[in-house]
Write a protein that holds these residues in place. Structure first.
Motif, PDB file in Angstrom:
ATOM      1  N   UNK A   1      -5.360   4.190  -0.245  1.00 44.42           N
ATOM      2  CA  UNK A   1      -5.220   3.236   0.864  1.00 44.42           C
ATOM      3  C   UNK A   1      -3.759   2.828   1.044  1.00 44.42           C
ATOM      4  N   UNK A   2      -3.066   2.581  -0.058  1.00 40.68           N
ATOM      5  CA  UNK A   2      -1.641   2.249   0.003  1.00 40.68           C
ATOM      6  C   UNK A   2      -0.844   3.388   0.621  1.00 40.68           C
ATOM      7  N   UNK A   3      -1.231   4.608   0.290  1.00 40.19           N
ATOM      8  CA  UNK A   3      -0.493   5.771   0.772  1.00 40.19           C
ATOM      9  C   UNK A   3      -0.656   5.994   2.273  1.00 40.19           C
ATOM     10  N   UNK A   4      -1.707   5.458   2.860  1.00 40.49           N
ATOM     11  CA  UNK A   4      -1.836   5.507   4.324  1.00 40.49           C
ATOM     12  C   UNK A   4      -0.708   4.685   4.963  1.00 40.49           C
ATOM     13  N   UNK A   5      -0.399   3.560   4.342  1.00 36.07           N
ATOM     14  CA  UNK A   5       0.701   2.723   4.831  1.00 36.07           C
ATOM     15  C   UNK A   5       2.041   3.411   4.570  1.00 36.07           C
ATOM     16  N   UNK A   6       2.120   4.094   3.427  1.00 32.30           N
ATOM     17  CA  UNK A   6       3.342   4.818   3.103  1.00 32.30           C
ATOM     18  C   UNK A   6       3.594   5.934   4.118  1.00 32.30           C
ATOM     19  N   UNK A   7       2.543   6.633   4.492  1.00 32.76           N
ATOM     20  CA  UNK A   7       2.671   7.682   5.507  1.00 32.76           C
ATOM     21  C   UNK A   7       3.215   7.106   6.811  1.00 32.76           C
ATOM     22  N   UNK A   8       2.650   5.983   7.245  1.00 38.80           N
ATOM     23  CA  UNK A   8       3.110   5.352   8.490  1.00 38.80           C
ATOM     24  C   UNK A   8       4.575   4.931   8.378  1.00 38.80           C
TER      25      UNK A   8
END
Length: 268
Positions: free
Chosen positions: A9-16
């Protein structure tokens, strides 16, 4: 401690974040300091090229190797070298925009491809790697145990991880980062190695070689405030770097005084 699902879930924000590069003022100032000051010191003292040359040495003969270039974005300094020389090359990054750019660069290399996916996700099902190259990547995982398990799962027996990451083990760095962290845009996935982190890798892999950078040499920036000519400053910087480079290979005390560490880690 975060679970794998929490990290995904954190990595979705990292991708953005990496797709938009939407940094707040504090993060822009820190990035500017890091890129213009630290990278300048690394280049002028020769430690930047020395690190790349060492990584090539650690890779060895790539002709029969399957390589994962982990967190490569649109290509790091050695991405094309790996792609052109390995038996099989896979570039992996969260950013679909960066991976699209990398795939254009790889079009003429039939044994190379780049994938936009999360390393921890079921969507990334490639395995059997001889080498995982992780330049500035491993410190993006808060739960090191989850990361280590995944690295070992993806490596062949006897395979290696070649890494380069920031350390947070010297007192000046701890103080600076503790002041900066509450204002940091990318704090959720920026976890510079502590001593505990380092020893977790040491317990999980055979660290065949390591080098610390920007120990004594991190103070080169202070020389710019002294009445010294440029050749004298550069000479001192190189001398301090070589001391860091050699002593950190065997001395934990010297390693943990450094800002960065690069390692060759083998799966037993």
């Amino acid at each position: 401690m975060k679970t794998t699902q929490d990290i995904l879930e954190t990595n979705k924000k990292q991708k953005e974040f990496y797709n938009t590069k939407n940094k707040n003022l504090a993060t822009r100032i820190w990035s500017n300091l890091r890129e213009k000051t630290l990278k300048s010191i690394r280049r002028e003292t020769g430690m930047l090229q020395q690190s790349y040359d060492l990584h090539k040495e650690w890779f060895g003969d790539l002709r029969d190797k399957k390589v994962l270039d982990l967190g490569c974005f649109s290509g790091n300094n050695l991405s094309m070298y790996l792609a052109e020389n390995a038996k099989a090359y896979v570039g992996l990054d969260l950013s679909d925009l960066a991976i699209a750019r990398l795939n254009k660069r790889l079009e003429s290399i039939p044994t190379a491809k780049a994938i936009a996916a999360d390393f921890l996700s079921e969507d990334f099902d490639e395995s059997g790697f001889d080498i995982i190259y992780a330049y500035g990547v491993l410190h993006h995982f808060e739960n090191v145990d989850v990361l280590i398990a995944r690295l070992k799962e993806k490596l062949k027996s006897g395979g290696i991880v070649v890494s380069y990451d920031p350390l947070e083990t010297s007192l000046p760095l701890k103080i600076i980062r503790s002041v900066y962290r509450p204002f940091q845009s990318d704090a959720a996935w920026e976890w510079p190695f502590t001593k505990k982190t380092y020893f977790k890798f040491d317990n999980a892999f055979i660290i065949e070689e390591r080098r610390g950078l920007l120990g004594k040499a991190k103070w080169v920036f202070a020389l710019y405030f002294l009445p010294l000519n440029s050749s004298k400053k550069q000479s001192l910087g190189k001398k301090w770097h070589e001391e860091d480079w050699e002593k950190s290979a065997t001395s934990d005390k010297h390693l943990f005084n450094c800002m960065h560490v690069t390692m060759k880690m083998r799966k037993g």
